[in-house]
Design an enzyme around this catalytic site. Structure first.
Site, PDB file in Angstrom:
ATOM      1  N   LYS A 174      41.443  45.887  28.719  1.00 50.98           N
ATOM      2  CA  LYS A 174      41.999  47.183  29.132  1.00 50.98           C
ATOM      3  C   LYS A 174      43.425  46.997  29.632  1.00 50.98           C
ATOM      4  O   LYS A 174      43.655  46.350  30.653  1.00 50.98           O
ATOM      5  CB  LYS A 174      41.168  47.810  30.250  1.00 50.98           C
ATOM      6  N   GLU A 248      44.926  37.536  39.506  1.00 48.08           N
ATOM      7  CA  GLU A 248      46.375  37.316  39.637  1.00 48.08           C
ATOM      8  C   GLU A 248      46.936  38.536  40.341  1.00 48.08           C
ATOM      9  O   GLU A 248      47.067  39.604  39.745  1.00 48.08           O
ATOM     10  CB  GLU A 248      47.014  37.164  38.240  1.00 48.08           C
ATOM     11  N   CYS A 282      55.657  40.158  40.055  1.00 48.71           N
ATOM     12  CA  CYS A 282      54.764  39.697  41.130  1.00 48.71           C
ATOM     13  C   CYS A 282      55.352  38.522  41.888  1.00 48.71           C
ATOM     14  O   CYS A 282      55.157  38.379  43.081  1.00 48.71           O
ATOM     15  CB  CYS A 282      53.408  39.334  40.550  1.00 48.71           C
ATOM     16  N   GLU A 381      54.239  44.088  49.794  1.00 45.42           N
ATOM     17  CA  GLU A 381      54.866  43.991  48.473  1.00 45.42           C
ATOM     18  C   GLU A 381      55.436  45.354  48.097  1.00 45.42           C
ATOM     19  O   GLU A 381      54.712  46.348  48.062  1.00 45.42           O
ATOM     20  CB  GLU A 381      53.822  43.570  47.439  1.00 45.42           C
TER      21      GLU A 381
HETATM   22  P1  NAD Z   1      46.727  48.037  39.967  1.00 45.97           P
HETATM   23  O1  NAD Z   1      45.835  47.098  40.709  1.00 45.97           O
HETATM   24  O2  NAD Z   1      46.817  49.424  40.434  1.00 45.97           O
HETATM   25  O3  NAD Z   1      46.245  48.131  38.444  1.00 45.97           O
HETATM   26  C1  NAD Z   1      46.176  47.011  37.602  1.00 45.97           C
HETATM   27  C2  NAD Z   1      45.140  47.242  36.535  1.00 45.97           C
HETATM   28  O4  NAD Z   1      43.844  47.328  37.119  1.00 45.97           O
HETATM   29  C3  NAD Z   1      45.300  48.545  35.758  1.00 45.97           C
HETATM   30  O5  NAD Z   1      44.889  48.299  34.428  1.00 45.97           O
HETATM   31  C4  NAD Z   1      44.346  49.495  36.484  1.00 45.97           C
HETATM   32  O6  NAD Z   1      43.921  50.557  35.664  1.00 45.97           O
HETATM   33  C5  NAD Z   1      43.215  48.571  36.834  1.00 45.97           C
HETATM   34  N1  NAD Z   1      42.480  48.874  38.055  1.00 45.97           N
HETATM   35  C6  NAD Z   1      42.965  49.437  39.198  1.00 45.97           C
HETATM   36  N2  NAD Z   1      41.981  49.459  40.139  1.00 45.97           N
HETATM   37  C7  NAD Z   1      40.889  48.883  39.584  1.00 45.97           C
HETATM   38  C8  NAD Z   1      39.578  48.603  40.058  1.00 45.97           C
HETATM   39  N3  NAD Z   1      39.200  48.896  41.291  1.00 45.97           N
HETATM   40  N4  NAD Z   1      38.697  48.005  39.221  1.00 45.97           N
HETATM   41  C9  NAD Z   1      39.065  47.668  37.968  1.00 45.97           C
HETATM   42  N5  NAD Z   1      40.295  47.914  37.455  1.00 45.97           N
HETATM   43  C10 NAD Z   1      41.200  48.509  38.265  1.00 45.97           C
HETATM   44  O7  NAD Z   1      48.144  47.325  39.900  1.00 45.97           O
HETATM   45  P2  NAD Z   1      49.488  47.897  39.263  1.00 45.97           P
HETATM   46  O8  NAD Z   1      50.141  48.765  40.258  1.00 45.97           O
HETATM   47  O9  NAD Z   1      49.234  48.410  37.911  1.00 45.97           O
HETATM   48  O10 NAD Z   1      50.326  46.535  39.081  1.00 45.97           O
HETATM   49  C11 NAD Z   1      51.177  46.047  40.034  1.00 45.97           C
HETATM   50  C12 NAD Z   1      50.504  44.929  40.808  1.00 45.97           C
HETATM   51  O11 NAD Z   1      50.160  43.870  39.919  1.00 45.97           O
HETATM   52  C13 NAD Z   1      51.432  44.305  41.818  1.00 45.97           C
HETATM   53  O12 NAD Z   1      50.723  44.095  43.015  1.00 45.97           O
HETATM   54  C14 NAD Z   1      51.811  42.978  41.200  1.00 45.97           C
HETATM   55  O13 NAD Z   1      52.191  41.970  42.104  1.00 45.97           O
HETATM   56  C15 NAD Z   1      50.567  42.626  40.458  1.00 45.97           C
HETATM   57  N6  NAD Z   1      50.847  41.662  39.395  1.00 45.97           N
HETATM   58  C16 NAD Z   1      50.453  40.367  39.570  1.00 45.97           C
HETATM   59  C17 NAD Z   1      50.752  39.409  38.600  1.00 45.97           C
HETATM   60  C18 NAD Z   1      50.338  37.975  38.777  1.00 45.97           C
HETATM   61  O14 NAD Z   1      50.333  37.248  37.794  1.00 45.97           O
HETATM   62  N7  NAD Z   1      49.999  37.532  39.983  1.00 45.97           N
HETATM   63  C19 NAD Z   1      51.452  39.786  37.450  1.00 45.97           C
HETATM   64  C20 NAD Z   1      51.835  41.105  37.312  1.00 45.97           C
HETATM   65  C21 NAD Z   1      51.522  42.042  38.287  1.00 45.97           C
END
Ligand code: NAD
Length: 484
Positions: A174, A248, A282, A381
């Site tokens: 997804k 991650e 990130c 963050e």
């Molecule tokens: P998010 O957690 O809101 O969403 C990420 C993904 O998870 C989306 O596909 C979303 O639809 C899904 N999702 C959200 N809540 C969920 C749940 N409870 N159960 C299952 N799926 C769920 O994050 P975002 O705002 O889209 O992305 C930004 C975040 O991602 C930042 O915190 C960033 O640091 C992190 N990030 C980390 C890395 C890494 O490698 N450590 C890389 C890129 C981004």
């Protein structure tokens, strides 16, 4: 208009059960540029069921590694030939300047090939003796639910798909709701390359779709990239059901500028570390720790670097910084900028919407000075182009400030002394660390400690994380079968 109406399940393009649709909005124009279905529980159930059947049948997990690498290599060839359409599509989805999208997407295909090479060289069985003859084998782990974020969608998708697929797993993937479109091209490539039905399934949607995947009993492992808040929820669910999990998550990484740092190298690294991809990284160096004696020099140079970014149409090759991904992301970043000022940090540059850009979710690259590590902007963050400069007294103090964070994803040191570099790299508690640069090395493991996550993406370790160990106590006549 990129209109996607189907999901890819069990080797075919299927209309979703539900009627809900997610709009993809171009962050530079604020106009809807595409859409994809919001998969509901029934769609997720169908996708996981297809993945489960394909895995249990051995149609993919039971094939030789060479067969898997050959097929996936064909899929990467197809993606390579379509990069000219993928890079601008990514830019339309999330606003990254098209020149950068081009580089990132090319790197993603190259990294995909790296995973295939690594997999071909993996030793999948070996003999242990001890008190009994045993074979230790590495088997494909099972059915993987893979969920990703929007800030580098194509690269993240390939990084989350090629390792489990080459390991022999079946996957339900997804993408983030902001960026679902490029994943369709990946699905098309895997389909044309001849991946057996059910081995790869694409469902699109938001958090509820993701939740349905995580709780599904047919899932053996969840591989998640996203926020720490969602990671906690997923980790709790997986812990309860003892599913394997790889998380991650977010970061608040500190770059320590040592007293002897060379200014040119330092500011170049800090500018990329703080502002690359509009700070939506990130691993970003969102905290910059400087010795009090060099505060003026570093902040002036960093502000000049921030002001040199060209904000504008991300489709233009002149643009070096695009908009933030969404209106809500800009509101969030602006909220932190206001909070920084309220809590007493000094806004040195940026902090506003650029006056010349009437449309698009832009924000100027922003540098805060006189930040205390206890302030909200130093602890949470922001995920935008906002850097907090914090002064320190000596290296001990700098290391303590760097470690005084809930996060532990990345860190850095700028110094002309290899000894200082090694000392700081050893003592800052993070999963990844960079010396005199802001670097992401996809051939080495990447990931975090503390609330930045569990497990490692990228590197050989990424492929190995989709293999499960099995010990088989064997008879002497079987030894040759396992001694690979
Ligand atoms: P998010 O957690 O809101 O969403 C990420 C993904 O998870 C989306 O596909 C979303 O639809 C899904 N999702 C959200 N809540 C969920 C749940 N409870 N159960 C299952 N799926 C769920 O994050 P975002 O705002 O889209 O992305 C930004 C975040 O991602 C930042 O915190 C960033 O640091 C992190 N990030 C980390 C890395 C890494 O490698 N450590 C890389 C890129 C981004």
């Amino acid at each position: 208009m990129h209109k996607r109406e189907t999901l890819y399940i069990d080797g075919e393009w299927r209309l979703p059960h539900g009627k809900r649709v997610i709009d993809v909005v171009n962050p530079a124009t604020e106009k809807v540029s595409g859409c994809a279905p919001e998969a509901n529980h029934a769609d997720v159930d169908a996708a996981v069921g297809a993945a489960r059947r394909s895995f249990d049948s051995g149609v993919w997990a039971g094939t030789a590694m060479s067969e898997r690498t050959e097929l996936l290599s064909r899929a990467l060839d197809i993606l390579q030939s379509r990069l000219g359409e993928i890079a601008p599509l990514v830019t339309e989805e999330m606003g990254c300047p098209v020149t950068l999208s081009g580089m990132i997407c090319q790197d993603a295909v190259n990294t995909g090939r790296f995973y295939l090479d690594v997999a071909s060289e993996l030793r999948l069985s070996e003999i242990r003796r001890g008190n009994n003859l045993a074979a230790v084998v590495k088997e494909p782990l099972g059915v993987v639910a893979s969920i990703s974020a929007w800030n580098g969608p194509f690269a993240m998708a390939l990084g989350k798909l090629i390792p489990p697929l080459v390991a022999g797993c079946s996957v339900v993937f997804k993408p983030a709701p902001e960026t679902p479109l490029d994943a369709y091209i990946i699905a098309e490539a895997l389909h044309v390359a001849g991946l057996p039905a059910g081995v790869f399934n694409l469902v699109t949607g938001g958090a509820d779709t993701g939740r349905a995947m995580v709780v599904h009993p047919g899932i053996d492992k969840v591989s998640f990239t996203g926020s720490t808040a969602a990671g906690r929820e997923i980790g709790a669910e997986c812990g309860h059901n003892l599913k394997r999990v790889q998380l991650e998550l977010g970061g608040k990484s500190a770059a320590i500028v040592a007293a002897d740092a060379e200014i040119g190298t330092t500011v170049a690294g800090l500018a990329i570390g703080g502002f690359f991809n509009t700070g939506q990284v990130c691993a970003a160096f969102s905290r910059v720790l400087v010795p009090s004696a060099r505060y003026d020099e570093i902040t002036q140079a960093l502000c000049a670097a921030a002001q040199s970014f060209v904000l504008g149409d991300p489709m233009s090759p002149e643009t070096t910084m695009g908009p933030l991904v969404s209106e809500s992301q800009r509101a969030r970043v602006e909220g932190y900028i206001a909070k920084g000022q309220q809590e007493g940090a000094t806004l040195l540059t940026g902090g506003r919407r650029p006056v010349l850009l009437e449309r698009g979710w832009y924000i100027e690259p922003t540098v805060f000075g006189n930040v205390d590590n206890r302030m909200t902007i130093a602890r949470e963050e922001i995920f935008g182009p906002v850097v907090s400069v914090i002064t320190y007294n000596d290296l001990e103090d700098a290391i303590a400030i760097a470690n005084d964070s809930d996060y532990g994803l990345h860190g850095g040191v700028f110094t002309t002394s290899d000894g200082v570099a090694r000392e700081v790299a050893n003592r800052v508690r993070t999963g990844t660390f960079s010396v005199n640069k802001f670097m992401y090395n996809t051939e080495a493991p990447f990931g975090g400690v503390k609330t930045s996550g569990v497990g490692r993406d990228t590197g050989r370790e990424a492929v190995e994380s989709y293999l499960e160990l099995k010990t088989i106590n064997i008879t002497p006549s079987m030894e040759a079968m396992y001694n690979s």
